[in-house]
Design an enzyme around this catalytic site. Structure first.
Site, short mmCIF file in Angstrom:
data_model
loop_
_atom_site.label_atom_id
_atom_site.label_comp_id
_atom_site.label_asym_id
_atom_site.label_seq_id
_atom_site.Cartn_x
_atom_site.Cartn_y
_atom_site.Cartn_z
N SER A 121 19.11 7.44 22.15
CA SER A 121 20.17 7.15 21.19
C SER A 121 20.53 8.40 20.39
O SER A 121 20.92 9.41 20.97
CB SER A 121 19.73 5.99 20.29
OG SER A 121 20.75 5.55 19.45
N HIS A 146 23.32 5.55 24.76
CA HIS A 146 24.03 4.27 24.70
C HIS A 146 25.04 4.33 23.56
O HIS A 146 25.11 5.32 22.82
CB HIS A 146 23.07 3.08 24.54
CG HIS A 146 22.30 3.07 23.25
ND1 HIS A 146 21.31 2.14 22.97
CD2 HIS A 146 22.33 3.88 22.15
CE1 HIS A 146 20.81 2.37 21.78
NE2 HIS A 146 21.41 3.41 21.26
#
EC number: 3.4.21.92
Length: 217
Positions: A121, A146
């Site tokens: 992330s 993501h």
């Protein structure tokens, strides 16, 4: 006491408290002996003297402030010498991560990034944001990208405001990641639609890192 010593003492104390909490108090202490006696450092503060900064655990306001302070201090020490930024993080707050990102781009020294364990992330985003040619991953590390996560609560108008903000952040992060990886924005948007895990070699092929580091050069 000189300004440099005062600054190092402050960063040493703060990083010691934060990192000890993260590691349940199990942080080794390094004792250095000189003609003026002995001085002890927690291991992370000792590595700070070698221009090594760690991001360990969640990206939040506390860890971001610590990383930013260390980078600014190292720039004041020597604006022409690289900073090594070691990342082992599952990600976290976008705003806290952007504070680190903007500092990396703002300061004069090149920031070399290295993934050990996991950069996911916001951790993966910061990994990719290192200086070109100086972004590394260890052989068995994992990288995950993501789209930003968010939860909206409250009145309908509040939910609408939060939804617009997270869509803005998603688009902004996609464009920045495209810039650092060389991938088209459309592919970034597609590949970050769900959790996308990569090996070090996959991350290199994608442009998130420049090299998988098996040994020190």
């Amino acid at each position: 006491m000189t300004f440099r010593a005062q600054m190092l003492d402050t960063l040493t104390s703060q990083s010691s408290r934060d990192l000890e909490a993260q590691a349940l108090g199990l942080v080794p202490i390094v004792v250095e002996t000189s003609g003026r006696g002995e001085r002890s450092y927690d291991i992370y503060s000792r590595l700070l003297k070698e221009r090594i900064v760690f991001l360990v655990g969640e990206v939040n306001d506390q860890t971001a402030n610590l990383v930013v302070a260390q980078m600014l201090f190292l720039e004041s020490e020597n604006p022409d010498k690289d900073i090594s930024f070691y990342i082992n993080s599952p990600g976290g707050s976008v705003s806290a991560g952007m504070a680190i990102y903007d500092t990396m781009q703002f300061i004069k020294p090149d920031v070399s990034t290295l993934c050990m364990g996991l950069a996911a992330s916001m951790g993966a985003f910061l990994l990719a944001a290192g200086a070109k040619g100086k972004r590394f991953a260890l052989p068995n590390s994992r990288v995950m990208i993501h789209q930003p996560l968010g939860g909206a609560r409250g009145q309908a108008s509040d939910i609408e405001i939060q939804a617009r903000e997270i869509l803005y952040l998603k688009e902004r992060l996609n464009h920045l990641l495209a810039h650092h990886t060389g991938q088209p924005v459309e592919r970034i948007a597609r590949d970050t639609d769900r959790d996308n895990f990569m090996s070090g070699d996959d991350a290199q092929a994608y442009g998130l890192v420049d090299q998988v580091a098996h040994k020190r050069p």
